[in-house]
Scaffold this motif. Sequence first.
Motif, PDB file in Angstrom:
ATOM      1  N   LEU A 434      37.896  72.464  14.330  1.00 15.55           N
ATOM      2  CA  LEU A 434      39.346  72.630  14.434  1.00 15.55           C
ATOM      3  C   LEU A 434      39.878  73.533  13.329  1.00 15.55           C
ATOM      4  O   LEU A 434      40.764  74.365  13.557  1.00 15.55           O
ATOM      5  CB  LEU A 434      40.028  71.263  14.390  1.00 15.55           C
ATOM      6  CG  LEU A 434      39.770  70.351  15.584  1.00 15.55           C
ATOM      7  CD1 LEU A 434      40.425  68.996  15.372  1.00 15.55           C
ATOM      8  CD2 LEU A 434      40.261  70.968  16.875  1.00 15.55           C
ATOM      9  N   ASP A 435      39.342  73.390  12.132  1.00 15.21           N
ATOM     10  CA  ASP A 435      39.761  74.262  11.033  1.00 15.21           C
ATOM     11  C   ASP A 435      39.435  75.718  11.335  1.00 15.21           C
ATOM     12  O   ASP A 435      40.233  76.617  11.042  1.00 15.21           O
ATOM     13  CB  ASP A 435      39.080  73.839   9.728  1.00 15.21           C
ATOM     14  CG  ASP A 435      39.587  72.501   9.215  1.00 15.21           C
ATOM     15  OD1 ASP A 435      40.692  72.089   9.616  1.00 15.21           O
ATOM     16  OD2 ASP A 435      38.880  71.878   8.411  1.00 15.21           O
ATOM     17  N   ASN A 436      38.277  75.965  11.927  1.00 12.66           N
ATOM     18  CA  ASN A 436      37.875  77.330  12.250  1.00 12.66           C
ATOM     19  C   ASN A 436      38.741  77.937  13.347  1.00 12.66           C
ATOM     20  O   ASN A 436      39.060  79.128  13.324  1.00 12.66           O
ATOM     21  CB  ASN A 436      36.408  77.366  12.669  1.00 12.66           C
ATOM     22  CG  ASN A 436      35.465  77.112  11.517  1.00 12.66           C
ATOM     23  OD1 ASN A 436      35.835  77.261  10.348  1.00 12.66           O
ATOM     24  ND2 ASN A 436      34.232  76.727  11.825  1.00 12.66           N
ATOM     25  N   VAL A 437      39.135  77.107  14.321  1.00 14.82           N
ATOM     26  CA  VAL A 437      40.054  77.592  15.353  1.00 14.82           C
ATOM     27  C   VAL A 437      41.382  77.986  14.722  1.00 14.82           C
ATOM     28  O   VAL A 437      41.941  79.052  14.992  1.00 14.82           O
ATOM     29  CB  VAL A 437      40.263  76.524  16.447  1.00 14.82           C
ATOM     30  CG1 VAL A 437      41.425  76.909  17.360  1.00 14.82           C
ATOM     31  CG2 VAL A 437      38.991  76.353  17.263  1.00 14.82           C
ATOM     32  N   THR A 438      41.904  77.116  13.863  1.00 15.60           N
ATOM     33  CA  THR A 438      43.164  77.403  13.178  1.00 15.60           C
ATOM     34  C   THR A 438      43.071  78.679  12.359  1.00 15.60           C
ATOM     35  O   THR A 438      44.009  79.482  12.311  1.00 15.60           O
ATOM     36  CB  THR A 438      43.543  76.233  12.251  1.00 15.60           C
ATOM     37  OG1 THR A 438      43.715  75.062  13.029  1.00 15.60           O
ATOM     38  CG2 THR A 438      44.836  76.511  11.512  1.00 15.60           C
ATOM     39  N   ALA A 439      41.935  78.882  11.714  1.00 19.94           N
ATOM     40  CA  ALA A 439      41.744  80.064  10.866  1.00 19.94           C
ATOM     41  C   ALA A 439      41.400  81.317  11.665  1.00 19.94           C
ATOM     42  O   ALA A 439      41.277  82.403  11.094  1.00 19.94           O
ATOM     43  CB  ALA A 439      40.642  79.789   9.846  1.00 19.94           C
ATOM     44  N   GLY A 440      41.245  81.191  12.981  1.00 22.32           N
ATOM     45  CA  GLY A 440      40.956  82.354  13.814  1.00 22.32           C
ATOM     46  C   GLY A 440      39.566  82.910  13.629  1.00 22.32           C
ATOM     47  O   GLY A 440      39.344  84.116  13.735  1.00 22.32           O
ATOM     48  N   LYS A 441      38.581  82.030  13.400  1.00 22.49           N
ATOM     49  CA  LYS A 441      37.228  82.497  13.101  1.00 22.49           C
ATOM     50  C   LYS A 441      36.366  82.735  14.337  1.00 22.49           C
ATOM     51  O   LYS A 441      35.260  83.245  14.223  1.00 22.49           O
ATOM     52  CB  LYS A 441      36.531  81.497  12.168  1.00 22.49           C
ATOM     53  CG  LYS A 441      37.144  81.449  10.773  1.00 22.49           C
ATOM     54  CD  LYS A 441      36.368  80.536   9.846  1.00 22.49           C
ATOM     55  CE  LYS A 441      36.968  80.554   8.443  1.00 22.49           C
ATOM     56  NZ  LYS A 441      36.207  79.666   7.506  1.00 22.49           N
ATOM     57  N   TYR A 442      36.853  82.332  15.518  1.00 25.81           N
ATOM     58  CA  TYR A 442      36.082  82.526  16.744  1.00 25.81           C
ATOM     59  C   TYR A 442      36.804  83.531  17.644  1.00 25.81           C
ATOM     60  O   TYR A 442      38.031  83.498  17.768  1.00 25.81           O
ATOM     61  CB  TYR A 442      35.929  81.212  17.509  1.00 25.81           C
ATOM     62  CG  TYR A 442      35.324  80.078  16.722  1.00 25.81           C
ATOM     63  CD1 TYR A 442      34.143  80.231  16.013  1.00 25.81           C
ATOM     64  CD2 TYR A 442      35.938  78.818  16.710  1.00 25.81           C
ATOM     65  CE1 TYR A 442      33.578  79.168  15.305  1.00 25.81           C
ATOM     66  CE2 TYR A 442      35.379  77.749  16.020  1.00 25.81           C
ATOM     67  CZ  TYR A 442      34.207  77.932  15.311  1.00 25.81           C
ATOM     68  OH  TYR A 442      33.666  76.887  14.624  1.00 25.81           O
ATOM     69  N   ASP A 443      36.026  84.384  18.343  1.00 29.89           N
ATOM     70  CA  ASP A 443      36.638  85.267  19.340  1.00 29.89           C
ATOM     71  C   ASP A 443      37.162  84.459  20.521  1.00 29.89           C
ATOM     72  O   ASP A 443      38.220  84.749  21.074  1.00 29.89           O
ATOM     73  CB  ASP A 443      35.614  86.283  19.861  1.00 29.89           C
ATOM     74  CG  ASP A 443      35.058  87.183  18.785  1.00 29.89           C
ATOM     75  OD1 ASP A 443      35.618  87.213  17.672  1.00 29.89           O
ATOM     76  OD2 ASP A 443      34.053  87.873  19.056  1.00 29.89           O
TER      77      ASP A 443
END
Length: 554
Positions: A434-443
């Motif tokens: 969830l943190d990575n989604v928030t940070a925009g780390k995935y295409d």
Amino acid sequence: MTTIRKVAPVALAAALALGVTSCAESDRSDEGGGSGDGGTFTFGAAGAPEMFDPFYATDGETFRVTRQMFQGLLGIKPGTATVQPELATEWSADEAGTTWTFQLRDDVTFHDGEPFNADAVCYNFDRMFDQNEAGQVAGEYWGYVMGSFSNDPEGSLYKSCEATGEFEATIEITRATSGFPTMLTLDSLSMQSPKALEEGDANGIAAEGEGFSFPDYAFAPVGTGAFKFGEYDEANGTITLERNDDYWGDPAKTSELVFRVIPDESTRRQELEAGSINGYDLPNPADWSGLEDDGNEVVIRDPFNIFYVGLTPENNPALKDLKVRQALYHAIDREQLVQSQLPEGAAVATQFMPEAVKGWNADLAAYDYNPDEAKQLLADAGQEDLTIDFAYPTEVSRPYMPDPQALYEAIRANLEDVGVTVNVKTASWNGGYLDNVTAGKYDAYLLGWTGDYDSADNFIGTFFGNLNSNDFGTKAYPWGAQLSQDLKDADAIVDEDERAARYEELNQQIMEDYLPGLAISHSPPALVVGPGVSGLTQSPLTAEQFDTVEVGGE
């Protein structure tokens, strides 16, 4: 006692019809009486709560516990998404829709014996409004529905609260919105004991590392609900709530409510079969029939959610091209996905909200599965060799996504069939995903949403109305600001039918002209209870109350 939590993404907006007056009596007192024979109802929880102050909560496992102890001015009628009275018995607005007067119950006390009245209501609202820097980050639900806190009054929907009588509270907001007063059904805006809040330094939250340290009050909460806090044995993963014998409504049917944290779904089933728990949420759809054959009851909720593939164009500029997004959509065999991976009653989505929500556009057709069209669109965009970092979560099962890996593998195979190279990314749900989604780390990533109540704004307003959110990367598109403003304007339309018609238009624009993400499906999630359990009413919002549950013999 303190604990740390990482910041999880929550996108919350609110809406429903802006009625000038609403008045009714709560259904709680009409559903039978008596406290039953006591006993214990033990529920297998998929995860541990972060703490127990609903104002700072952001996840379903925390809310599952806190909603048994706390109540708001408004509630949701059991089994529906319909607003009903709770601690307020009736409410009305002025012509401008900015001054709201609430008549309160006069027979309610908090768990610590303190009276519930208008002063308590205003204390709660002022407490929520006046947060320090850490509290403004942690109090995400308030930020989404109210806009800002006391340090930015011009950006805030909330203006003031005044006790205009012992049991009459008047709340002023800065502008008319369809979200008020419906947002008062949110667990985060529940009423808490002013005395306990003050004595427990409830607003003494602080940033610590990647998360927060919480004050003592967050682990000794005081509400008005049918259950009160008993004990949290963190080492053994159990939360014990006790029946509130001074409850203003019908007493809980059991004397004790216990939540046992059991992260693995198959282990939860084994514990149910062994009789060590009485129920759990989100059984694997493949197990429904077997569970029923064993004498359990599988309670199927009405679908009130959306499962989607989110996209981050800031991360991968190729995704800014509408043809590329359309190609990805045509590449996914959603009908086969629904039939093979989701429970009976699931449906392919035509837009980012379920059919039950007013504003759903009946004229929209689903994007068809067309691999040849997908390949042609990629070629037209000059992206025959497209590569994306595509992620899915582990250690989780969600109402819209019962088996994330299986769904991911099916979609991944579809994308690879049209020539897309997929770099597999994954992380545990609360351990970085969830943190990575928030940070925009995935295409691209798998995610979804269960509505908080019947509201178009709670779906598409949440998704596409907030330019500061990385979800869907709306800000990256030339039409992003206009869509955000259009959604805000739609939310401000007072007439319900006119507002619904405008949302239908916006749904068409989102799906045909913009396509910020890929709406996949709607799914009817289930929960299961063992033999001898009765009185459970399903909630399409996955917000069940357990005070009506009884545990007896087979």
